[in-house]
Write a protein that holds these residues in place. Sequence first.
Motif, PDB file in Angstrom:
ATOM      1  N   MET A 115      -7.790   4.222   3.675  1.00 24.91           N
ATOM      2  CA  MET A 115      -7.407   3.094   3.060  1.00 24.91           C
ATOM      3  C   MET A 115      -7.435   3.363   1.393  1.00 24.91           C
ATOM      4  SD  MET A 115      -6.838   1.427   5.882  1.00 24.91           S
ATOM      5  CE  MET A 115      -6.439  -0.470   5.005  1.00 24.91           C
ATOM      6  N   CYS A 116      -7.121   4.252   1.090  1.00 23.45           N
ATOM      7  CA  CYS A 116      -7.634   4.463  -0.468  1.00 23.45           C
ATOM      8  C   CYS A 116      -6.173   3.815  -1.053  1.00 23.45           C
ATOM      9  CB  CYS A 116      -7.621   6.056  -0.912  1.00 23.45           C
ATOM     10  SG  CYS A 116      -6.682   6.973  -0.334  1.00 23.45           S
ATOM     11  N   GLY A 117      -5.075   4.005  -0.558  1.00 19.23           N
ATOM     12  CA  GLY A 117      -3.929   3.583  -0.920  1.00 19.23           C
ATOM     13  C   GLY A 117      -3.589   2.075  -0.994  1.00 19.23           C
ATOM     14  N   GLN A 118      -4.646   1.275  -0.679  1.00 17.29           N
ATOM     15  CA  GLN A 118      -4.453  -0.234  -0.489  1.00 17.29           C
ATOM     16  C   GLN A 118      -4.095  -1.014  -1.743  1.00 17.29           C
ATOM     17  OE1 GLN A 118      -5.011  -1.307   2.877  1.00 17.29           O
ATOM     18  NE2 GLN A 118      -4.499  -3.206   2.516  1.00 17.29           N
TER      19      GLN A 118
ATOM     20  N   SER B 290       0.903  -1.083   0.023  1.00 14.33           N
ATOM     21  CA  SER B 290      -0.096  -0.004  -0.072  1.00 14.33           C
ATOM     22  C   SER B 290       0.753   1.288   0.174  1.00 14.33           C
ATOM     23  CB  SER B 290      -0.988  -0.070   1.348  1.00 14.33           C
ATOM     24  OG  SER B 290      -1.564  -1.139   1.202  1.00 14.33           O
ATOM     25  N   VAL B 291       0.062   2.203  -0.086  1.00 18.10           N
ATOM     26  CA  VAL B 291       1.015   3.619   0.024  1.00 18.10           C
ATOM     27  C   VAL B 291       0.042   4.649   0.994  1.00 18.10           C
ATOM     28  CG1 VAL B 291       1.780   3.639  -2.238  1.00 18.10           C
ATOM     29  CG2 VAL B 291      -0.211   4.619  -1.798  1.00 18.10           C
TER      30      VAL B 291
ATOM     31  N   SER C 135      -1.907  10.078   1.758  1.00 17.65           N
ATOM     32  CA  SER C 135      -1.677  11.264   1.381  1.00 17.65           C
ATOM     33  C   SER C 135      -1.511  11.263  -0.259  1.00 17.65           C
ATOM     34  CB  SER C 135      -0.812  12.057   1.961  1.00 17.65           C
ATOM     35  OG  SER C 135       0.343  11.058   2.192  1.00 17.65           O
ATOM     36  N   CYS C 136      -1.041  10.153  -0.672  1.00 18.40           N
ATOM     37  CA  CYS C 136      -0.730   9.828  -2.197  1.00 18.40           C
ATOM     38  C   CYS C 136      -2.073   9.854  -2.948  1.00 18.40           C
ATOM     39  CB  CYS C 136      -0.048   8.477  -2.304  1.00 18.40           C
ATOM     40  SG  CYS C 136       1.485   8.487  -1.524  1.00 18.40           S
ATOM     41  N   CYS C 137      -3.261   9.519  -2.560  1.00 13.49           N
ATOM     42  CA  CYS C 137      -4.392   9.306  -3.082  1.00 13.49           C
ATOM     43  C   CYS C 137      -4.737  10.669  -3.920  1.00 13.49           C
ATOM     44  CB  CYS C 137      -5.457   9.010  -2.298  1.00 13.49           C
ATOM     45  SG  CYS C 137      -5.106   7.326  -1.570  1.00 13.49           S
TER      46      CYS C 137
END
Length: 284
Positions: free
Chosen positions: A203-206, A185-186, A189-191
């Motif tokens: 959890m958007c970077g999962q 994941s990331v 804040s990367c999303c």
Amino acid sequence: MARRAAGGAGPRGDDFSFVSPVVKYVLFFFNMLFWMISMVMVAVGVYARLLKHAEAAMACLAVDPTILLVVVGVLTFLITFCGCVGSLRENICLLQAFSVCLTIVFLLQLAAGVLGFVFSDKARGKVSEIINGAIVHYRDDLDLQNLIDFGQKEFSCCGGVSYKDWSQNMYFNCTAANPSRERCSVPFSCCLRDTYEAVINTMCGQGMQAMSYLEASAFIYTNGCIDKLVNWIHSNLFLLGGIALGLAIPQLVGILLAQILINQIRDQIKLQLYNQQHRADPWY
């Protein structure tokens, strides 16, 4: 004590002083202002440091903003203390210490700017090293975590060179042996941000590291923060120049005022010695 005729070119009396009150008190209040600011910086830095867990903070002292704040605050406190007391007490030693320290700080800042421009590749490598170290300790320090999240949001970037740099973190590592729920994941804040989203999906970077650049770009920023930072610097050179000038002017003014006051104090000492040597002169 007899005086020479008015308008004569003889020595001045005891009531005359070469020391200008304007120069003296402008320098004093100038230093007093930055002295108070330095105390606030130290207090904020120490307070923030005490709130953190010592074990976590020790892992990344090189990028800990609280340590930097305390160090800068202490140095500013010591330098401005010399300026305050030296100007108020007309102490040449303290004023010289203040002037020399301020000159050294100014020259170090100038040298850092020149070296950073000349050796831009090495500076870029150092920045990359710092960012990679920060990625490794992302979960170890709350202040560092907030700083990285703020940077990635503001510059619309993810990681150092690319979003896959987050595999260096033990929680986001993409190897099959990693038992973490955040594997591959990331950070959120990367999303890509949705302006209409009321609640942030943390959890958007999962699983984004397992995707290709093209697939991941639909959900997150895939470009690294180093290139974004370099582009921002190139497009804001006038702003950075203005900030540098704003930092340099108070230092140069402080050095100039200190040197003027030192010379005035020396002239006053010479006058006092001259008056003492000629007190017995009946024509004085």
